[in-house]
Scaffold this active site. Structure first.
Site, mmCIF file in Angstrom:
data_model
loop_
_atom_site.group_PDB
_atom_site.id
_atom_site.type_symbol
_atom_site.label_atom_id
_atom_site.label_comp_id
_atom_site.label_asym_id
_atom_site.label_seq_id
_atom_site.Cartn_x
_atom_site.Cartn_y
_atom_site.Cartn_z
ATOM 1 N N HIS A 111 0.801 -1.232 0.000
ATOM 2 C CA HIS A 111 0.000 0.000 0.000
ATOM 3 C C HIS A 111 0.826 1.271 0.000
ATOM 4 O O HIS A 111 0.267 2.350 0.177
ATOM 5 C CB HIS A 111 -0.896 0.054 1.243
ATOM 6 C CG HIS A 111 -1.962 -0.975 1.293
ATOM 7 N ND1 HIS A 111 -3.248 -0.741 0.850
ATOM 8 C CD2 HIS A 111 -1.942 -2.251 1.719
ATOM 9 C CE1 HIS A 111 -3.970 -1.827 1.031
ATOM 10 N NE2 HIS A 111 -3.206 -2.772 1.557
ATOM 11 N N LYS A 137 -8.490 13.875 5.070
ATOM 12 C CA LYS A 137 -7.611 12.706 5.020
ATOM 13 C C LYS A 137 -6.595 12.864 6.143
ATOM 14 O O LYS A 137 -6.548 13.907 6.783
ATOM 15 C CB LYS A 137 -6.896 12.597 3.676
ATOM 16 C CG LYS A 137 -6.238 13.913 3.223
ATOM 17 C CD LYS A 137 -5.532 13.775 1.894
ATOM 18 C CE LYS A 137 -6.450 13.804 0.693
ATOM 19 N NZ LYS A 137 -6.582 12.515 0.015
ATOM 20 N N ARG A 138 -5.766 11.823 6.380
ATOM 21 C CA ARG A 138 -4.718 11.982 7.370
ATOM 22 C C ARG A 138 -3.836 13.178 6.992
ATOM 23 O O ARG A 138 -3.647 13.473 5.803
ATOM 24 C CB ARG A 138 -3.871 10.711 7.455
ATOM 25 C CG ARG A 138 -4.565 9.571 8.169
ATOM 26 C CD ARG A 138 -4.884 9.948 9.610
ATOM 27 N NE ARG A 138 -3.679 10.018 10.399
ATOM 28 C CZ ARG A 138 -3.243 9.052 11.203
ATOM 29 N NH1 ARG A 138 -3.952 7.947 11.354
ATOM 30 N NH2 ARG A 138 -2.128 9.172 11.885
ATOM 31 N N LYS A 192 0.731 14.487 1.524
ATOM 32 C CA LYS A 192 -0.635 14.780 1.072
ATOM 33 C C LYS A 192 -0.840 16.289 0.856
ATOM 34 O O LYS A 192 -1.839 16.715 0.305
ATOM 35 C CB LYS A 192 -1.646 14.220 2.058
ATOM 36 C CG LYS A 192 -1.615 12.680 2.158
ATOM 37 C CD LYS A 192 -2.596 12.167 3.196
ATOM 38 C CE LYS A 192 -2.469 10.676 3.473
ATOM 39 N NZ LYS A 192 -3.205 9.837 2.509
ATOM 40 N N THR A 195 -8.479 6.632 -1.508
ATOM 41 C CA THR A 195 -9.837 6.112 -1.676
ATOM 42 C C THR A 195 -10.855 7.200 -1.361
ATOM 43 O O THR A 195 -11.993 7.139 -1.810
ATOM 44 C CB THR A 195 -10.087 4.900 -0.749
ATOM 45 O OG1 THR A 195 -9.549 5.206 0.538
ATOM 46 C CG2 THR A 195 -9.424 3.648 -1.292
ATOM 47 N N LYS A 197 -14.664 8.266 -2.875
ATOM 48 C CA LYS A 197 -15.856 8.544 -2.056
ATOM 49 C C LYS A 197 -16.440 9.908 -2.425
ATOM 50 O O LYS A 197 -17.651 10.070 -2.542
ATOM 51 C CB LYS A 197 -15.504 8.480 -0.562
ATOM 52 C CG LYS A 197 -15.100 7.078 -0.127
ATOM 53 C CD LYS A 197 -14.413 7.053 1.235
ATOM 54 C CE LYS A 197 -13.663 5.735 1.412
ATOM 55 N NZ LYS A 197 -12.719 5.741 2.543
HETATM 56 C C1 OX2 Z 1 -2.893 3.730 2.478
HETATM 57 C C2 OX2 Z 1 -2.272 4.494 1.313
HETATM 58 O O1 OX2 Z 1 -1.532 5.584 1.803
HETATM 59 C C3 OX2 Z 1 -3.394 4.995 0.393
HETATM 60 O O2 OX2 Z 1 -2.853 5.596 -0.749
HETATM 61 C C4 OX2 Z 1 -4.281 3.836 -0.036
HETATM 62 O O3 OX2 Z 1 -5.418 4.303 -0.733
HETATM 63 C C5 OX2 Z 1 -4.752 3.042 1.170
HETATM 64 O O4 OX2 Z 1 -3.647 2.629 1.960
HETATM 65 C C6 OX2 Z 1 -5.527 1.791 0.773
HETATM 66 O O5 OX2 Z 1 -4.822 1.053 -0.166
HETATM 67 N N1 OX2 Z 1 -0.903 2.724 5.302
HETATM 68 N N2 OX2 Z 1 -1.972 3.308 4.776
HETATM 69 C C7 OX2 Z 1 -1.891 3.214 3.448
HETATM 70 O O6 OX2 Z 1 -0.772 2.583 3.153
HETATM 71 C C8 OX2 Z 1 -0.167 2.277 4.341
HETATM 72 C C9 OX2 Z 1 1.101 1.545 4.503
#
Ligand code: OX2
Length: 826
Positions: free
Chosen positions: A370, A562-563, A568, A670, A674
């Protein structure tokens, strides 16, 4: 005849789905479960009574689901291993899945209760950080809806993601006691508890057949107790389970110490054991020294694998067919130690030959990556790892020895390659590379968006991709249209259904495109805008109540939730806001269409820069919102404690979705999806899934800006100098000067210096390089927003063309390309 998923042949207080039946069930629960009458019941009592009533109606599908996995010999089920499941509030989504909203609403109304208020009152379990945990929850929803037998395995954290409050503009964290009022959706299954070992040492011995075997003698044992949460599919007939493990002491307390009067020591072991599942780790923190976190990972992985082996044995199937029973998905590297644990269970525990065990193991596992951020790739110092899991370290060394033997055979003499591929990083301190363990132990490795997978193959995992190209594939993320459209945006959902029928709810990819036919229909457009306005009014009411900020529902709602992380680039967004503010100040009489810029998100508690960015946004908001020259045309607000529940109010109210990470940094995103399926138009870079979203909606329906991933590499290679951008762009220079000179901090020049200096002298995420392009894009957005018909068309087309981003499509991809499972429904 009562309708619904329960027993259809007779009225039963636990299954009846008519309004009178539901009314009786709620009253019964109130009386017999909470010990209340409608006169004495609190809001929590009503919630519990309704929740148990809904849960009863899920139990038929639930029990059938468990029987399905434990009885069918030829069935392959998914075991989704994830340290996080951010499931969000449960009542509303379960009511939606069962299709009982209307009779339940009616039943409650006769009792003077409002279903929506009860749904809104739920405290959500925050068992995840953000996108990764929420993705796991969307996938559980889709697997249940498509009829893919699955068990989600994770951790029953006592404290989930912290609650964010804001004091004087600063983030303040508070513990999330989500279990304080109980959690009616879970059933504790004590009979399936298993013991998990930690620490200690290993020894060799000769078994009865004279073979050399290894035994691990753990120093301590912890009891893993499963808490089962049903995950019911849309339609209410198919149900999977989310099994979350909580840690308990094997013995409640030490009687020896107790009887000798040392009461503290008597319970010490219990307290130590329970810390394993005590708290969710916030991500974005350095991993150094987090013994407890490795303990958590091993704890849930070991319990889950043993649970699967129990099922295998219950089915009477031989162990070397284990992979035909379970497809085990590793959600990032957090559960990667499972590769070593399954080998240990098969080889040490069941005496299987190494080669056979390895064949079974690699056929079971697949791994989803991820992240491209190197600092987020997990590594454990060998010493720490061996102290906690001595036998697993030996197994990893053996896996590595055999793996590197193959590498050296394929590329003789290339020691550099062997070092790069090794499961052990030899740099000091030597450490175990969890991503390498996951790749070597899996038959498939996937990224979460096309660009991300490409960058994995060409950069981060280049050597692995060259060695085993067939392992790598892409599965672009998706989100569930049930929670993130049908549930959170009932007005828009009803409007869509009125035109194209209700099939889009569980056939989103196939059906939602039919909406395109109405994109230019003036009547439909007016209805569409009316709904967006109502959703904005609802969010405004919340902002007014909780923040005391008045948002004008006729303004354009421009949102970034978002975080909070430098990659970001919330600071790029706030620089834009400052530039717009300066423009108003320069010429207060000029036309400026009302704009509300909204932020929301948590920063990791130890992330200095992210927390300072939150403070900066608050200070900028205070100045702008209070400036009479602005006169409410530009408003800035920070929505505190962003979580799933808040998201469900925010996504439907947005006109513009900010997806502005530096290209090449966001694996997928994601939130972008949404927002999009709720009719927000994206302002974004070519990063993560934005790239594919733009392809789907068409470039004229997406506001693009910024460097591309290859351009980022190029600019950096040529020596990126952020100061040059600040010196040549007066708008940017002035925005930075305002921050530096204390314009947003009552003259204090120190408080935001770390942000300004970082941008001018480092700017790893190239905020300054993308600023001009972002401002140019902003002008195009404002122009488009003034053309109502054009903008409404863009909004409708965003919904109509985003069918691909349903998590149902993602799950079908996993089923076909990775798991080799055929969904039973849909
Ligand atoms: C997140 C990613 O940062 C994000 O881009 C992605 O949409 C989401 O995972 C689901 O795939 N921790 N959080 C993420 O990656 C990690 C490691």
């Amino acid at each position: 005849m009562p309708k619904g998923p329960g027993n259809k042949s007779c009225h039963n207080v636990r299954t009846d789905c008519t309004a009178p039946g539901l009314r009786q069930a709620v009253l019964d629960n109130l009386y017999y479960v909470s010990g209340n009458t409608p006169v004495t019941a609190s809001a929590q009592d009503w919630y519990d009574a309704v929740a148990y009533c809904v849960r009863d109606r899920m139990l038929k599908a639930w029990n059938e689901g468990i029987e399905r996995i434990t009885k069918a010999l030829d069935l392959r089920a998914v075991a989704y291993l994830s340290a996080e499941f951010l499931i969000g509030p449960q009542l509303g989504s379960n009511v939606l899945a069962l299709g009982i909203a209307e009779p339940l609403r009616e039943a409650l109304a006769t009792l003077g209760q409002d279903l929506d208020a009860i749904v809104d009152g739920e405290h959500e379990p925050g068992l995840g950080n953000g996108g990764l945990g929420r993705l796991a929850a969307c996938y559980m929803d889709s697997m249940a809806t498509l009829g893919v037998p699955a068990i989600g395995y994770g951790i029953h954290y006592e404290f989930g993601m912290f609650t964010q409050t804001i004091r004087d503009g600063w983030q303040v964290e508070m513990a999330d006691k989500w279990l304080r009022q109980g959690f009616p959706w879970e059933i504790v299954q004590h009979e399936f508890a298993v013991e998990v070992g930690l620490g200690g040492s290993t020894e060799t011995f000769l078994d009865a057949g004279g073979r050399l075997r290894v035994r691990w003698n753990p120093e301590k044992r912890i009891l893993a107790v499963p808490h089962d949460i049903p995950v019911i599919g849309y339609g209410g007939t198919f149900c999977n389970v989310l099994r979350l493990w909580s840690a308990e002491a094997v013995d409640a307390f030490d009687f020896g110490s107790f009887s000798s009067g040392d009461y503290g020591k008597a319970v010490e072991e219990k307290i130590l054991s329970e810390t394993i599942s005590k708290v969710l780790y916030p991500n974005d923190e350095p991993y150094q020294g987090k013994v407890l976190r490795l303990g958590q990972q091993y704890f849930f992985v070991s319990a889950s694998l043993r649970d699967m082996l129990r099922v295998q044995q219950m089915l009477g199937k031989p162990l070397d067919t284990f992979h035909t029973t379970f497809a085990i998905q590793l959600n990032d590297t957090h559960p990667a130690v499972a590769v070593a644990e399954l080998m240990r269970l098969l080889v040490d525990g069941h005496g299987m030959e190494w080669e056979r065990a390895w064949a079974v193991t690699t056929k079971c596992f697949s791994y989803t990556n991820h992240t491209l951020l190197p600092e987020a790739l997990e590594k454990w110092p060998v010493e720490l790892f061996g102290g906690l899991l001595p036998r697993h370290l030996e197994i990893i060394y053996e896996i590595n020895r055999r793996f590197l033997e193959e590498v050296r055979a394929a590329y003789p003499g290339d020691e550099g390659l062997a070092a790069r591929l090794s499961l052990i990083d030899e740099a000091s301190p030597r450490s175990v590379r969890m991503a390498h363990l996951a790749v070597v132990g899996s038959h498939a490795v996937n990224g979460v968006a096309a660009l991300h997978t490409e960058l994995l193959k060409t950069h981060v995992m280049q050597d692995f991709a060259a060695l085993t190209p067939q392992k790598f594939c892409n599965v672009t993320n998706g989100v569930t249209p049930r929670r993130f459209l049908a549930l959170c945006n009932p007005r828009l959902a009803a409007c869509i259904t009125s035109r194209i029928g209700p099939a889009w709810i569980n056939r989103f990819e196939e059906e939602i495109g039919k909406l395109e036919a109405f994109a230019d229909d003036p009547g439909f457009q007016a209805q569409w805008r009316g709904i967006k306005r109502e959703n904005k009014a609802a969010l405004s009411a919340l902002a007014e109540k909780h923040l005391g900020v008045a948002l004008n529902p006729d303004a354009v709602f421009d949102v970034q939730v978002k975080r909070v992380h430098e990659y970001k680039r919330q600071h790029l967004n706030i620089l834009r806001v400052i530039a717009l503010y300066s423009a108003i100040k320069r010429d207060p009489g000029a036309e400026f269409s009302p704009l509300a810029v909204l932020f929301g998100g948590k920063a990791a508690p130890g992330y200095f820069m992210a927390k300072r960015v939150i403070k900066l946004i608050h200070n900028v908001a205070q100045v702008i919102n209070g400036d009479p020259d602005v006169g409410g045309r530009l408003t800035v607000a920070y929505i505190p404690n962003f979580n799933v529940r808040v998201g469900q109010v925010v996504y439907p109210a947005a006109d513009i979705s900010q997806q502005i990470s530096l290209a090449g940094k966001e694996a997928s995103g994601t939130g972008n999806m949404k927002f999009g399926i709720n009719g927000a138009v994206t302002m974004g870079t070519l990063d993560g899934a934005n790239v594919e979203m733009r392809q789907c909606v068409g470039e004229e329906n997406f506001f693009l800006f910024g460097l591309t991933a290859p351009e980022v590499v190029e600019v950096k290679r040529n020596g990126y100098d952020p100061r040059a951008y600040a010196a040549t762009d007066p708008v940017l220079g002035q925005a930075l000067d305002m921050i530096a000179s204390g314009a947003f901090s009552a003259g204090d020049r120190e408080i935001f210096r770390p942000i300004v200096d970082n941008l001018l002298y480092q700017d790893e995420y190239m905020v300054l390089a993308d600023f001009a392009s972002y401002m140019h894009c902003q002008a195009l957005v404002m122009e488009a927003c003034r053309d109502t018909a054009r903008f409404t068309r863009m909004s409708i087309l965003n919904v109509a063309r985003l069918g691909k981003f349903s998590s149902d499509r993602s799950i079908r991809d996993y089923c076909r390309d990775i798991w080799n499972i055929t969904p039973e429904l849909g």
